[in-house]
Design a protein around this motif. Structure first.
Motif, PDB file in Angstrom:
ATOM      1  N   GLY A  57       0.813  -1.213   0.000  1.00 20.41           N
ATOM      2  CA  GLY A  57       0.000   0.000   0.000  1.00 20.41           C
ATOM      3  C   GLY A  57       0.844   1.259   0.000  1.00 20.41           C
ATOM      4  O   GLY A  57       0.558   2.215  -0.723  1.00 20.41           O
ATOM      5  N   LEU A  58       1.903   1.259   0.790  1.00 21.70           N
ATOM      6  CA  LEU A  58       2.759   2.441   0.889  1.00 21.70           C
ATOM      7  C   LEU A  58       3.450   2.749  -0.433  1.00 21.70           C
ATOM      8  O   LEU A  58       3.450   3.896  -0.914  1.00 21.70           O
ATOM      9  CB  LEU A  58       3.804   2.236   1.984  1.00 21.70           C
ATOM     10  N   LEU A  59       4.049   1.732  -1.042  1.00 14.99           N
ATOM     11  CA  LEU A  59       4.813   1.961  -2.272  1.00 14.99           C
ATOM     12  C   LEU A  59       3.905   2.241  -3.465  1.00 14.99           C
ATOM     13  O   LEU A  59       4.245   3.050  -4.336  1.00 14.99           O
ATOM     14  CB  LEU A  59       5.723   0.764  -2.556  1.00 14.99           C
ATOM     15  N   GLU A  60       2.754   1.579  -3.532  1.00 19.41           N
ATOM     16  CA  GLU A  60       1.829   1.866  -4.636  1.00 19.41           C
ATOM     17  C   GLU A  60       1.280   3.279  -4.516  1.00 19.41           C
ATOM     18  O   GLU A  60       1.063   3.960  -5.522  1.00 19.41           O
ATOM     19  CB  GLU A  60       0.692   0.845  -4.652  1.00 19.41           C
ATOM     20  N   ARG A  61       1.053   3.718  -3.279  1.00 22.16           N
ATOM     21  CA  ARG A  61       0.578   5.087  -3.084  1.00 22.16           C
ATOM     22  C   ARG A  61       1.650   6.088  -3.524  1.00 22.16           C
ATOM     23  O   ARG A  61       1.366   7.075  -4.201  1.00 22.16           O
ATOM     24  CB  ARG A  61       0.213   5.283  -1.612  1.00 22.16           C
ATOM     25  N   GLU A  62       2.899   5.839  -3.135  1.00 17.65           N
ATOM     26  CA  GLU A  62       3.972   6.744  -3.539  1.00 17.65           C
ATOM     27  C   GLU A  62       4.163   6.724  -5.053  1.00 17.65           C
ATOM     28  O   GLU A  62       4.326   7.778  -5.688  1.00 17.65           O
ATOM     29  CB  GLU A  62       5.279   6.380  -2.848  1.00 17.65           C
ATOM     30  N   ALA A  63       4.138   5.540  -5.635  1.00 16.94           N
ATOM     31  CA  ALA A  63       4.310   5.439  -7.087  1.00 16.94           C
ATOM     32  C   ALA A  63       3.211   6.207  -7.823  1.00 16.94           C
ATOM     33  O   ALA A  63       3.475   6.924  -8.798  1.00 16.94           O
ATOM     34  CB  ALA A  63       4.307   3.966  -7.517  1.00 16.94           C
ATOM     35  N   GLY A  64       1.980   6.073  -7.341  1.00 17.75           N
ATOM     36  CA  GLY A  64       0.872   6.788  -7.977  1.00 17.75           C
ATOM     37  C   GLY A  64       1.033   8.294  -7.888  1.00 17.75           C
ATOM     38  O   GLY A  64       0.765   9.022  -8.856  1.00 17.75           O
ATOM     39  N   MET A  65       1.498   8.785  -6.740  1.00 19.59           N
ATOM     40  CA  MET A  65       1.678  10.224  -6.592  1.00 19.59           C
ATOM     41  C   MET A  65       2.831  10.738  -7.438  1.00 19.59           C
ATOM     42  O   MET A  65       2.742  11.817  -8.036  1.00 19.59           O
ATOM     43  CB  MET A  65       1.920  10.586  -5.129  1.00 19.59           C
ATOM     44  N   LEU A  66       3.918   9.973  -7.522  1.00 19.98           N
ATOM     45  CA  LEU A  66       5.043  10.422  -8.345  1.00 19.98           C
ATOM     46  C   LEU A  66       4.634  10.493  -9.816  1.00 19.98           C
ATOM     47  O   LEU A  66       5.068  11.386 -10.549  1.00 19.98           O
ATOM     48  CB  LEU A  66       6.240   9.497  -8.157  1.00 19.98           C
ATOM     49  N   ARG A  67       3.795   9.565 -10.237  1.00 23.52           N
ATOM     50  CA  ARG A  67       3.274   9.638 -11.625  1.00 23.52           C
ATOM     51  C   ARG A  67       2.413  10.893 -11.792  1.00 23.52           C
ATOM     52  O   ARG A  67       2.521  11.618 -12.781  1.00 23.52           O
ATOM     53  CB  ARG A  67       2.451   8.395 -11.942  1.00 23.52           C
ATOM     54  N   ALA A  68       1.538  11.154 -10.816  1.00 26.81           N
ATOM     55  CA  ALA A  68       0.628  12.292 -10.912  1.00 26.81           C
ATOM     56  C   ALA A  68       1.363  13.627 -10.881  1.00 26.81           C
ATOM     57  O   ALA A  68       0.913  14.607 -11.476  1.00 26.81           O
ATOM     58  CB  ALA A  68      -0.389  12.232  -9.772  1.00 26.81           C
ATOM     59  N   LEU A  69       2.510  13.664 -10.181  1.00 30.45           N
ATOM     60  CA  LEU A  69       3.253  14.924 -10.027  1.00 30.45           C
ATOM     61  C   LEU A  69       4.321  15.127 -11.092  1.00 30.45           C
ATOM     62  O   LEU A  69       5.002  16.147 -11.088  1.00 30.45           O
ATOM     63  CB  LEU A  69       3.911  14.965  -8.648  1.00 30.45           C
ATOM     64  N   ALA A  70       4.447  14.175 -12.000  1.00 30.97           N
ATOM     65  CA  ALA A  70       5.532  14.227 -12.985  1.00 30.97           C
ATOM     66  C   ALA A  70       5.504  15.506 -13.823  1.00 30.97           C
ATOM     67  O   ALA A  70       6.558  16.009 -14.218  1.00 30.97           O
ATOM     68  CB  ALA A  70       5.468  13.003 -13.896  1.00 30.97           C
ATOM     69  N   ASP A  71       4.327  16.039 -14.082  1.00 30.18           N
ATOM     70  CA  ASP A  71       4.218  17.235 -14.924  1.00 30.18           C
ATOM     71  C   ASP A  71       3.752  18.460 -14.141  1.00 30.18           C
ATOM     72  O   ASP A  71       3.297  19.437 -14.734  1.00 30.18           O
ATOM     73  CB  ASP A  71       3.260  16.964 -16.084  1.00 30.18           C
ATOM     74  N   VAL A  72       3.854  18.411 -12.819  1.00 29.78           N
ATOM     75  CA  VAL A  72       3.458  19.545 -11.987  1.00 29.78           C
ATOM     76  C   VAL A  72       4.713  20.347 -11.636  1.00 29.78           C
ATOM     77  O   VAL A  72       5.497  19.949 -10.780  1.00 29.78           O
ATOM     78  CB  VAL A  72       2.742  19.067 -10.704  1.00 29.78           C
ATOM     79  N   ASP A  73       4.903  21.461 -12.292  1.00 26.88           N
ATOM     80  CA  ASP A  73       6.142  22.227 -12.150  1.00 26.88           C
ATOM     81  C   ASP A  73       6.337  22.789 -10.745  1.00 26.88           C
ATOM     82  O   ASP A  73       7.477  23.006 -10.311  1.00 26.88           O
ATOM     83  CB  ASP A  73       6.162  23.375 -13.164  1.00 26.88           C
ATOM     84  N   SER A  74       5.246  23.040 -10.029  1.00 25.16           N
ATOM     85  CA  SER A  74       5.361  23.676  -8.713  1.00 25.16           C
ATOM     86  C   SER A  74       5.797  22.708  -7.617  1.00 25.16           C
ATOM     87  O   SER A  74       6.102  23.141  -6.501  1.00 25.16           O
ATOM     88  CB  SER A  74       4.022  24.306  -8.319  1.00 25.16           C
ATOM     89  N   ILE A  75       5.835  21.414  -7.928  1.00 28.02           N
ATOM     90  CA  ILE A  75       6.208  20.406  -6.928  1.00 28.02           C
ATOM     91  C   ILE A  75       7.454  19.666  -7.421  1.00 28.02           C
ATOM     92  O   ILE A  75       7.368  18.834  -8.333  1.00 28.02           O
ATOM     93  CB  ILE A  75       5.082  19.389  -6.684  1.00 28.02           C
ATOM     94  N   PRO A  76       8.617  19.915  -6.841  1.00 24.35           N
ATOM     95  CA  PRO A  76       9.845  19.232  -7.275  1.00 24.35           C
ATOM     96  C   PRO A  76       9.941  17.828  -6.670  1.00 24.35           C
ATOM     97  O   PRO A  76      10.721  17.566  -5.752  1.00 24.35           O
ATOM     98  CB  PRO A  76      10.956  20.156  -6.759  1.00 24.35           C
TER      99      PRO A  76
END
Length: 288
Positions: A57-76
């Motif tokens: 659960g922890l790693l899938e949640r992190e993986a999903g967020m990193l995918r979602a934030l890949a094109d969000v310039d305001s979040i490094p």
């Protein structure tokens, strides 16, 4: 961790040249891996029994967020490279991500920059929403310090969290936002890491969590003023901020030893159990 490193090599298409442990965390083993092609990546592996049980659960949640934030310039945030959330391909559940510039700074009060970055996180729109936030402490699990000169502070704090949770307008929560999970390159935020607890809930809760950490690191006054800095940066908080502040602070009782270990590894040897307990009590007293 030979099997994990073989898996990293397969996923990145390059042999592993060197491996360097990273300090500053306590839930997982973090390693900087230099690949033969010159790239640096970071590998998170859950190795203790408790976190292995919850790793998927922890790693899938992190993986999903990193995918979602890949094109969000305001979040490094780091770039996701690979995830093995069950440990199927290595001896430990692991995630591989890009290496970000900068370093954690637990010595300097950088609360103004932290406030601005947290406002940016709360403005991100994600679809689907992450899970609803979880409460990490209850009246029955609060550990009051054995030796305290302020018993009334603890009694009042426990009474507050025994009430119903206040209503709230939800935002994207990092849920573990504090100086140990933010990288700085010079005076600029260069990275926000550790997205395993990403949730949906009140902005007040993220602000409260960072406030407690700042109070422990730099003193109660620094923690208390963080909410004002968040508002000054453009954030919005509710009239129930105190409830969330108390709820978060009680999760660190009695002496915040759990988070202090990684901070000491980074040079904060002044953070003894006595210092942390005193700062936590003073912070609670000021919040109340």
């Amino acid at each position: 961790m030979e099997q994990v490193l073989r898996w990293v090599s397969e996923q990145t298409g390059s042999d592993v040249a060197t491996v360097t442990p990273l300090r500053g965390g306590w839930t997982a083993e973090m390693r900087r891996v230099r690949l033969a092609d010159g790239r640096d990546v970071v590998v998170r592996s859950f190795v203790t029994e408790f976190f292995r049980r919850h790793a998927e659960g922890l790693l899938e949640r992190e993986a999903g967020m990193l995918r979602a934030l890949a094109d969000v310039d305001s979040i490094p945030a780091p770039r996701l490279l690979a995830v093995d959330s069950t440990g199927r391909y290595g001896e430990a559940p692991s995630l591989v991500m890009s290496m970000l510039p900068g370093a954690v700074d637990v010595h300097t009060d950088r609360s103004a920059q932290l406030a601005g970055q947290l406002v940016a996180i709360h403005r991100v729109q994600v679809d689907p929403r992450p899970r609803e936030f979880q409460v990490w402490v209850s009246p029955g699990t609060v550990r009051v310090p054995a030796a305290t000169n302020r018993p009334q502070v603890w009694t009042q704090a426990v009474e507050i969290i025994a009430r119903e949770l206040p209503p709230y307008d939800g935002v994207l929560l990092h849920r573990d936002f504090h100086p140990g999970n933010v990288l700085f390159d010079g005076d600029q935020v260069s990275g926000v890491v550790d997205w395993v607890e990403t949730s949906w809930g009140p902005a007040d809760l993220d602000v409260a969590h960072c406030s407690t950490a700042l109070a422990l690191l730099h003193g109660p006054e620094v923690g208390v003023r963080f909410a004002d800095q968040y508002v000054a940066a453009g954030g919005q908080l509710s009239e129930d901020l105190r409830h969330w502040q108390v709820l978060d602070a009680l999760g660190f009782a009695p002496d915040a030893e759990k988070v202090a270990g990684p901070w000491r590894e980074l040079g904060r040897i002044d953070l003894t159990s006595g210092v942390l307990q005193d700062r936590l009590e003073h912070y609670l007293q000021q919040v109340l």
